[in-house]
Design a protein around this motif. Structure first.
Motif, PDB file in Angstrom:
ATOM      1  N   UNK A 110       0.840  -1.203   0.000  1.00 35.87           N
ATOM      2  CA  UNK A 110       0.000   0.000   0.000  1.00 35.87           C
ATOM      3  C   UNK A 110       0.872   1.249   0.000  1.00 35.87           C
ATOM      4  N   UNK A 111       0.570   2.173  -0.914  1.00 37.82           N
ATOM      5  CA  UNK A 111       1.371   3.392  -1.037  1.00 37.82           C
ATOM      6  C   UNK A 111       0.888   4.510  -0.108  1.00 37.82           C
ATOM      7  N   UNK A 112      -0.212   4.242   0.644  1.00 38.04           N
ATOM      8  CA  UNK A 112      -0.686   5.228   1.624  1.00 38.04           C
ATOM      9  C   UNK A 112      -0.403   4.700   3.031  1.00 38.04           C
ATOM     10  N   UNK A 113      -0.413   5.617   3.995  1.00 34.30           N
ATOM     11  CA  UNK A 113      -0.242   5.214   5.403  1.00 34.30           C
ATOM     12  C   UNK A 113      -1.477   4.444   5.875  1.00 34.30           C
ATOM     13  N   UNK A 114      -1.316   3.588   6.908  1.00 41.95           N
ATOM     14  CA  UNK A 114      -2.466   2.813   7.392  1.00 41.95           C
ATOM     15  C   UNK A 114      -3.647   3.670   7.834  1.00 41.95           C
ATOM     16  N   UNK A 115      -3.372   4.924   8.273  1.00 38.01           N
ATOM     17  CA  UNK A 115      -4.457   5.751   8.831  1.00 38.01           C
ATOM     18  C   UNK A 115      -4.948   6.832   7.857  1.00 38.01           C
ATOM     19  N   UNK A 116      -4.631   6.690   6.555  1.00 38.54           N
ATOM     20  CA  UNK A 116      -5.032   7.722   5.575  1.00 38.54           C
ATOM     21  C   UNK A 116      -6.520   7.565   5.227  1.00 38.54           C
ATOM     22  N   UNK A 117      -7.348   8.354   5.888  1.00 37.23           N
ATOM     23  CA  UNK A 117      -8.802   8.224   5.707  1.00 37.23           C
ATOM     24  C   UNK A 117      -9.275   9.036   4.498  1.00 37.23           C
ATOM     25  N   UNK A 118     -10.006   8.382   3.610  1.00 39.45           N
ATOM     26  CA  UNK A 118     -10.530   9.067   2.418  1.00 39.45           C
ATOM     27  C   UNK A 118     -11.964   8.613   2.152  1.00 39.45           C
ATOM     28  N   UNK A 119     -12.790   9.505   1.563  1.00 37.74           N
ATOM     29  CA  UNK A 119     -14.154   9.121   1.192  1.00 37.74           C
ATOM     30  C   UNK A 119     -14.135   8.208  -0.043  1.00 37.74           C
ATOM     31  N   UNK A 120     -14.974   7.193  -0.041  1.00 35.39           N
ATOM     32  CA  UNK A 120     -15.049   6.229  -1.153  1.00 35.39           C
ATOM     33  C   UNK A 120     -16.512   5.919  -1.458  1.00 35.39           C
ATOM     34  N   UNK A 121     -16.741   5.338  -2.646  1.00 31.64           N
ATOM     35  CA  UNK A 121     -18.119   5.002  -3.049  1.00 31.64           C
ATOM     36  C   UNK A 121     -18.077   3.841  -4.030  1.00 31.64           C
ATOM     37  N   UNK A 122     -19.031   2.924  -3.913  1.00 36.13           N
ATOM     38  CA  UNK A 122     -19.113   1.846  -4.899  1.00 36.13           C
ATOM     39  C   UNK A 122     -19.725   2.399  -6.197  1.00 36.13           C
ATOM     40  N   UNK A 123     -19.274   1.853  -7.320  1.00 38.97           N
ATOM     41  CA  UNK A 123     -19.676   2.367  -8.636  1.00 38.97           C
ATOM     42  C   UNK A 123     -21.194   2.469  -8.821  1.00 38.97           C
ATOM     43  N   UNK A 124     -21.967   1.506  -8.314  1.00 39.62           N
ATOM     44  CA  UNK A 124     -23.426   1.548  -8.524  1.00 39.62           C
ATOM     45  C   UNK A 124     -24.029   2.804  -7.899  1.00 39.62           C
ATOM     46  N   UNK A 125     -23.539   3.163  -6.714  1.00 36.88           N
ATOM     47  CA  UNK A 125     -24.034   4.391  -6.076  1.00 36.88           C
ATOM     48  C   UNK A 125     -23.603   5.619  -6.881  1.00 36.88           C
ATOM     49  N   UNK A 126     -22.381   5.576  -7.411  1.00 39.94           N
ATOM     50  CA  UNK A 126     -21.881   6.720  -8.201  1.00 39.94           C
ATOM     51  C   UNK A 126     -22.730   6.940  -9.456  1.00 39.94           C
ATOM     52  N   UNK A 127     -23.036   5.847 -10.152  1.00 39.30           N
ATOM     53  CA  UNK A 127     -23.812   5.968 -11.401  1.00 39.30           C
ATOM     54  C   UNK A 127     -25.240   6.396 -11.099  1.00 39.30           C
ATOM     55  N   UNK A 128     -25.793   5.842 -10.013  1.00 39.52           N
ATOM     56  CA  UNK A 128     -27.169   6.207  -9.646  1.00 39.52           C
ATOM     57  C   UNK A 128     -27.222   7.681  -9.230  1.00 39.52           C
ATOM     58  N   UNK A 129     -26.234   8.127  -8.458  1.00 39.16           N
ATOM     59  CA  UNK A 129     -26.188   9.545  -8.061  1.00 39.16           C
ATOM     60  C   UNK A 129     -26.163  10.433  -9.304  1.00 39.16           C
ATOM     61  N   UNK A 130     -25.358  10.043 -10.275  1.00 44.36           N
ATOM     62  CA  UNK A 130     -25.199  10.861 -11.486  1.00 44.36           C
ATOM     63  C   UNK A 130     -26.521  10.948 -12.242  1.00 44.36           C
TER      64      UNK A 130
END
Ligand SMILES: NC(=O)c1ccc[n+]([C@@H]2O[C@H](COP(=O)([O-])OP(=O)(O)OC[C@H]3O[C@@H](n4cnc5c(N)ncnc54)[C@H](O)[C@@H]3O)[C@@H](O)[C@H]2O)c1
Length: 349
Positions: free
Chosen positions: A225-245
């Motif tokens: 992993x190229x990020x630190x263990x505690x690097x918190x970021x927002x994520x979303x599964x593709x189905x939610x992304x497409x539905x949101x759009x």
């Protein structure tokens, strides 16, 4: 659930027109359509409005099976005339402008990122204005910077991104909102979190580890992993992304209090994701070898405040982290077992 969403979509008013499924729906041009998100959006829109309703476009060569699903044309977003010809000849109503160089790729080639992400945007925006098209441009968590509040990050706050990707996305947000106010352009923009999907390879963003870890779990058994263990970021599964759009594009303009919305689904660190994936693949190992992408992540939101999207057009995610991990593992197991129903991964490393 899917059925009620389709019914909603069939009857919603879009701008001044009422669209129904089938041939009366909007005709949509997707630029950069062969990247991670474009083919999925094309598939969902084609389900609603028919296979001919979406013209996928890109500068890379499509797989034969992609062509079989619906129209594809070559379109370089740096070529205004080429885009203009498509808009006129194909009677386009909406442009979904997906072409971009993502964060890590952009940092490696700033002049090209300036051209594709900024000049390309100018071309589609001018076209959308001239031909009165509805224009969707995605923005990103990368449109914020270290001076922004990070947990949570409100819809409106200070934005001083430190990557060319982020700078180009803030430019897109502001120019789109300006064109909306000045020329009544129906500009719409969602700030996506990192998007996770199993049937495409990551496009060079800072959140790519959250896709790669699933492949490593089912192949080598070890993720670096190229990020630190505690690097918190927002994520979303593709189905939610497409539905949101699609839900956002279908919302009548009068319901919108802004043109650029944060959308949130979940937020996790590499350590938390590793623990969840390990429940499915107990022998998975992880090693942290932090690189320059950590500095990018350090300046990005940890949690998005998307209350405006929830209030204005009833945005709500369907897929939390546990479900996302389950979907990814289940489907990738089938992919690696050669199940044809899951599609193939082409260049996924
Ligand atoms: N994937 C994510 O996690 C994520 C998160 C936030 C925002 N977004 C945004 O969503 C959009 C789509 O993302 P993606 O993950 O599919 O990106 P991607 O990198 O997978 O795809 C981008 C596509 O743009 C094409 N492209 C490059 N130069 C072009 C040019 N000159 N003319 C036409 N096409 C060109 C590429 O060939 C590629 O297919 C982007 O605007 C991105 O900024 C994505």
């Amino acid at each position: 659930m899917r059925k009620s969403f389709l019914n909603l979509v069939k009857t919603l008013e879009v701008g001044s027109r009422l669209y129904h499924s089938g041939s009366n729906g909007p005709r949509v041009l997707i630029t950069g359509g062969l990247g991670q998100l474009g083919t999925g959006l094309a598939r969902e829109l084609r389900k609603l409005h028919g296979p001919e309703s979406v013209i996928l476009s890109d500068i890379v060569k499509p797989e034969a099976e992609e062509i079989a699903k619906g129209p594809f044309v070559f379109a370089d977003v740096l070529d205004f005339k080429c885009l203009q010809e498509i808009v006129v000849n194909k009677r386009i109503d909406w442009i979904v402008h997906f072409s971009a160089l993502l964060s890590a790729v952009g940092e490696n080639n700033v002049p090209l990122a300036v051209r594709v992400n900024i000049e390309g945007l100018h071309n589609v925006m001018e076209l959308a204005k001239q031909y009165k098209l509805k224009l969707f441009v995605p923005s990103t968590i990368g449109a914020f910077g270290p001076e922004s509040p990070r947990n949570p990050t409100p819809n409106i706050c200070i934005q001083r991104p430190k990557t060319i990707y982020g700078v180009s996305k803030v430019h897109a947000e502001l120019l789109g909102e300006y064109y909306h106010k000045r020329f009544n352009l129906d500009f719409r923009c969602l700030r996506y979190p990192g998007i996770i999907l199993y049937d495409s390879h990551p496009g060079g963003g800072t959140t790519d580890y959250a896709v790669q870890i699933f492949h490593d779990a089912l192949t080598t058994g070890k993720h670096v992993c190229y990020l630190r263990p505690d690097a918190r970021l927002p994520m979303m599964y593709i189905d939610d992304c497409l539905r949101a759009t699609i839900e956002y594009m279908m919302t009548p303009g009068k319901q919108l209090t802004t043109r650029t919305y944060n959308v949130h689904a979940m937020s996790f660190t590499p350590e938390e994701l590793y623990a969840e994936v390990k429940k499915h693949v107990p022998n998975l190992e992880i090693e942290y070898k932090v690189d320059s992408r950590q500095a990018i992540a350090d300046a990005w939101p940890m949690v998005f405040d998307d209350s405006s999207a929830r209030t204005d057009w009833s945005w709500k995610e369907n897929i939390p982290m546990e479900k996302l991990v389950d979907i990814m593992i289940t489907n990738l197991r089938k992919v690696y077992a050669g199940d044809p129903s899951t599609g193939k991964l082409d260049a996924m490393a």
